[in-house]
Design a protein around this motif. Structure first.
Motif, PDB file in Angstrom:
ATOM      1  N   ALA A   1       0.832  -1.213   0.000  1.00 22.73           N
ATOM      2  CA  ALA A   1       0.000   0.000   0.000  1.00 22.73           C
ATOM      3  C   ALA A   1       0.864   1.260   0.000  1.00 22.73           C
ATOM      4  O   ALA A   1       0.596   2.209  -0.743  1.00 22.73           O
ATOM      5  CB  ALA A   1      -0.930  -0.006   1.207  1.00 22.73           C
ATOM      6  N   PHE A   2       1.904   1.273   0.819  1.00 26.48           N
ATOM      7  CA  PHE A   2       2.777   2.453   0.877  1.00 26.48           C
ATOM      8  C   PHE A   2       3.547   2.632  -0.428  1.00 26.48           C
ATOM      9  O   PHE A   2       3.707   3.757  -0.916  1.00 26.48           O
ATOM     10  CB  PHE A   2       3.742   2.360   2.057  1.00 26.48           C
ATOM     11  CG  PHE A   2       3.084   2.498   3.406  1.00 26.48           C
ATOM     12  CD1 PHE A   2       1.942   3.278   3.581  1.00 26.48           C
ATOM     13  CD2 PHE A   2       3.598   1.857   4.518  1.00 26.48           C
ATOM     14  CE1 PHE A   2       1.332   3.418   4.818  1.00 26.48           C
ATOM     15  CE2 PHE A   2       3.006   1.988   5.761  1.00 26.48           C
ATOM     16  CZ  PHE A   2       1.867   2.760   5.916  1.00 26.48           C
ATOM     17  N   LEU A   3       4.023   1.525  -0.993  1.00 33.38           N
ATOM     18  CA  LEU A   3       4.739   1.616  -2.273  1.00 33.38           C
ATOM     19  C   LEU A   3       3.795   2.078  -3.385  1.00 33.38           C
ATOM     20  O   LEU A   3       4.177   2.889  -4.230  1.00 33.38           O
ATOM     21  CB  LEU A   3       5.378   0.270  -2.630  1.00 33.38           C
ATOM     22  CG  LEU A   3       6.580  -0.132  -1.789  1.00 33.38           C
ATOM     23  CD1 LEU A   3       6.949  -1.592  -2.040  1.00 33.38           C
ATOM     24  CD2 LEU A   3       7.773   0.769  -2.068  1.00 33.38           C
ATOM     25  N   PHE A   4       2.580   1.557  -3.391  1.00 32.24           N
ATOM     26  CA  PHE A   4       1.604   1.960  -4.400  1.00 32.24           C
ATOM     27  C   PHE A   4       1.300   3.451  -4.291  1.00 32.24           C
ATOM     28  O   PHE A   4       1.262   4.165  -5.294  1.00 32.24           O
ATOM     29  CB  PHE A   4       0.320   1.136  -4.261  1.00 32.24           C
ATOM     30  CG  PHE A   4      -0.709   1.468  -5.298  1.00 32.24           C
ATOM     31  CD1 PHE A   4      -0.611   0.937  -6.578  1.00 32.24           C
ATOM     32  CD2 PHE A   4      -1.771   2.307  -5.020  1.00 32.24           C
ATOM     33  CE1 PHE A   4      -1.547   1.253  -7.557  1.00 32.24           C
ATOM     34  CE2 PHE A   4      -2.710   2.625  -5.980  1.00 32.24           C
ATOM     35  CZ  PHE A   4      -2.597   2.091  -7.245  1.00 32.24           C
ATOM     36  N   THR A   5       1.084   3.915  -3.070  1.00 34.17           N
ATOM     37  CA  THR A   5       0.812   5.341  -2.854  1.00 34.17           C
ATOM     38  C   THR A   5       1.982   6.180  -3.358  1.00 34.17           C
ATOM     39  O   THR A   5       1.785   7.189  -4.049  1.00 34.17           O
ATOM     40  CB  THR A   5       0.560   5.615  -1.359  1.00 34.17           C
ATOM     41  OG1 THR A   5      -0.567   4.836  -0.942  1.00 34.17           O
ATOM     42  CG2 THR A   5       0.293   7.079  -1.102  1.00 34.17           C
ATOM     43  N   GLY A   6       3.188   5.760  -3.023  1.00 29.98           N
ATOM     44  CA  GLY A   6       4.376   6.487  -3.494  1.00 29.98           C
ATOM     45  C   GLY A   6       4.448   6.520  -5.009  1.00 29.98           C
ATOM     46  O   GLY A   6       4.732   7.560  -5.610  1.00 29.98           O
ATOM     47  N   ALA A   7       4.177   5.372  -5.642  1.00 28.37           N
ATOM     48  CA  ALA A   7       4.247   5.301  -7.096  1.00 28.37           C
ATOM     49  C   ALA A   7       3.221   6.227  -7.747  1.00 28.37           C
ATOM     50  O   ALA A   7       3.540   6.925  -8.714  1.00 28.37           O
ATOM     51  CB  ALA A   7       4.025   3.860  -7.563  1.00 28.37           C
ATOM     52  N   VAL A   8       2.015   6.229  -7.217  1.00 29.30           N
ATOM     53  CA  VAL A   8       0.962   7.071  -7.794  1.00 29.30           C
ATOM     54  C   VAL A   8       1.339   8.543  -7.702  1.00 29.30           C
ATOM     55  O   VAL A   8       1.268   9.289  -8.686  1.00 29.30           O
ATOM     56  CB  VAL A   8      -0.396   6.800  -7.103  1.00 29.30           C
ATOM     57  CG1 VAL A   8      -1.415   7.868  -7.451  1.00 29.30           C
ATOM     58  CG2 VAL A   8      -0.904   5.419  -7.487  1.00 29.30           C
ATOM     59  N   PHE A   9       1.771   8.974  -6.525  1.00 28.10           N
ATOM     60  CA  PHE A   9       2.069  10.398  -6.354  1.00 28.10           C
ATOM     61  C   PHE A   9       3.351  10.809  -7.071  1.00 28.10           C
ATOM     62  O   PHE A   9       3.425  11.914  -7.610  1.00 28.10           O
ATOM     63  CB  PHE A   9       2.098  10.767  -4.866  1.00 28.10           C
ATOM     64  CG  PHE A   9       0.723  10.887  -4.288  1.00 28.10           C
ATOM     65  CD1 PHE A   9      -0.007  12.049  -4.432  1.00 28.10           C
ATOM     66  CD2 PHE A   9       0.133   9.822  -3.620  1.00 28.10           C
ATOM     67  CE1 PHE A   9      -1.294  12.164  -3.925  1.00 28.10           C
ATOM     68  CE2 PHE A   9      -1.151   9.921  -3.106  1.00 28.10           C
ATOM     69  CZ  PHE A   9      -1.863  11.098  -3.263  1.00 28.10           C
ATOM     70  N   LEU A  10       4.341   9.930  -7.107  1.00 29.27           N
ATOM     71  CA  LEU A  10       5.566  10.256  -7.848  1.00 29.27           C
ATOM     72  C   LEU A  10       5.302  10.323  -9.352  1.00 29.27           C
ATOM     73  O   LEU A  10       5.992  11.030 -10.072  1.00 29.27           O
ATOM     74  CB  LEU A  10       6.665   9.230  -7.560  1.00 29.27           C
ATOM     75  CG  LEU A  10       7.327   9.332  -6.194  1.00 29.27           C
ATOM     76  CD1 LEU A  10       8.268   8.155  -5.971  1.00 29.27           C
ATOM     77  CD2 LEU A  10       8.074  10.652  -6.044  1.00 29.27           C
ATOM     78  N   GLY A  11       4.309   9.594  -9.823  1.00 31.43           N
ATOM     79  CA  GLY A  11       4.010   9.571 -11.247  1.00 31.43           C
ATOM     80  C   GLY A  11       3.135  10.710 -11.745  1.00 31.43           C
ATOM     81  O   GLY A  11       2.969  10.874 -12.957  1.00 31.43           O
ATOM     82  N   LEU A  12       2.592  11.518 -10.847  1.00 29.48           N
ATOM     83  CA  LEU A  12       1.660  12.575 -11.276  1.00 29.48           C
ATOM     84  C   LEU A  12       2.275  13.559 -12.263  1.00 29.48           C
ATOM     85  O   LEU A  12       1.682  13.856 -13.301  1.00 29.48           O
ATOM     86  CB  LEU A  12       1.127  13.333 -10.059  1.00 29.48           C
ATOM     87  CG  LEU A  12       0.088  12.616  -9.213  1.00 29.48           C
ATOM     88  CD1 LEU A  12      -0.220  13.415  -7.951  1.00 29.48           C
ATOM     89  CD2 LEU A  12      -1.171  12.362 -10.008  1.00 29.48           C
ATOM     90  N   ALA A  13       3.438  14.094 -11.953  1.00 25.77           N
ATOM     91  CA  ALA A  13       4.052  15.111 -12.817  1.00 25.77           C
ATOM     92  C   ALA A  13       4.433  14.532 -14.176  1.00 25.77           C
ATOM     93  O   ALA A  13       4.174  15.143 -15.217  1.00 25.77           O
ATOM     94  CB  ALA A  13       5.273  15.722 -12.135  1.00 25.77           C
ATOM     95  N   GLY A  14       5.035  13.356 -14.174  1.00 24.11           N
ATOM     96  CA  GLY A  14       5.456  12.742 -15.433  1.00 24.11           C
ATOM     97  C   GLY A  14       4.299  12.362 -16.328  1.00 24.11           C
ATOM     98  O   GLY A  14       4.365  12.529 -17.549  1.00 24.11           O
ATOM     99  N   THR A  15       3.218  11.870 -15.721  1.00 22.50           N
ATOM    100  CA  THR A  15       2.065  11.515 -16.549  1.00 22.50           C
ATOM    101  C   THR A  15       1.355  12.761 -17.068  1.00 22.50           C
ATOM    102  O   THR A  15       0.784  12.733 -18.165  1.00 22.50           O
ATOM    103  CB  THR A  15       1.075  10.608 -15.789  1.00 22.50           C
ATOM    104  OG1 THR A  15       0.719  11.221 -14.551  1.00 22.50           O
ATOM    105  CG2 THR A  15       1.668   9.244 -15.532  1.00 22.50           C
ATOM    106  N   LEU A  16       1.405  13.854 -16.312  1.00 17.55           N
ATOM    107  CA  LEU A  16       0.869  15.120 -16.832  1.00 17.55           C
ATOM    108  C   LEU A  16       1.669  15.538 -18.063  1.00 17.55           C
ATOM    109  O   LEU A  16       1.093  15.879 -19.098  1.00 17.55           O
ATOM    110  CB  LEU A  16       0.923  16.227 -15.778  1.00 17.55           C
ATOM    111  CG  LEU A  16       0.515  17.618 -16.291  1.00 17.55           C
ATOM    112  CD1 LEU A  16      -0.973  17.659 -16.620  1.00 17.55           C
ATOM    113  CD2 LEU A  16       0.867  18.694 -15.281  1.00 17.55           C
TER     114      LEU A  16
END
Length: 183
Positions: free
Chosen positions: A60-75
């Motif tokens: 869960a913690f890794l998933f949360t980190g991945a989602v939030f770290l990916g926000l800028a790049g996916t934008l």
């Protein structure tokens, strides 16, 4: 400056990908452990009991980190869902300024979320808050990663807003155009 920002967004996206890969590795190891235990029982041997404690929390913690770290790049890649009905219906200049306003509002929301997340992480650090699992994980770690991802997302939105305000085409619009034209 442009190159530095693009590299920062790309680095965060790579970290997100590595984080997803780490989740897959942990789950695979857990599955292999269970298969080894089943095979041992089938052979009338004692099971090894090979498990990864707190796997659900780690995941869960890794998933949360991945989602939030990916926000800028996916934008930047034009992969965020955007509703463009009103922008497409407006002529050039009003459409651009509406896009600037939308980016400004989104950056303000992301900035507020980053600020709130940072306060929560600081509280967790100050009070020594840990997770409830078998392995106590300091909550400031996943909250800090979430804050970093939100801060980077706020930066990417501000970057897009500034690019639009200067008359340029932000990366997410360029990526959407390439997708629409099949380039």
């Amino acid at each position: 400056m442009r190159r530095t920002l693009d590299r920062l967004y790309e680095a965060a996206l790579w970290l997100a990908a590595v984080t997803f890969a780490l989740i897959a590795v942990l789950v695979l190891l857990q599955i292999v452990g269970r298969l080894i235990d089943r095979a041992a029982r089938a052979l009338a041997l004692p099971p090894l009991g090979w498990t990864i404690p707190s796997l659900a929390e780690f995941g869960a913690f890794l998933f949360t980190g991945a989602v939030f770290l990916g926000l800028a790049g996916t934008l930047q890649a034009g992969s965020h869902v955007r509703v463009k009905l009103l922008v497409q219906a407006l002529p050039g200049r009003p459409a651009r300024w509406l896009s600037v306003a939308v980016c400004a509002a989104a950056a303000a929301l992301a900035g507020f979320a980053a600020w709130s997340s940072a306060l929560q992480a600081l509280d967790s650090l100050e009070f020594g808050s840990v997770s409830y699992g078998t392995i106590p994980i300091p909550l400031a770690i996943p909250q800090g990663v979430m804050t970093a991802g939100l801060g980077l997302f706020c930066l990417a939105l501000t970057d897009a807003m500034a690019t639009l305000a200067r008359g340029g085409e932000p990366a997410h619009q360029a990526a959407e155009t390439r997708t629409e034209t099949g380039e």
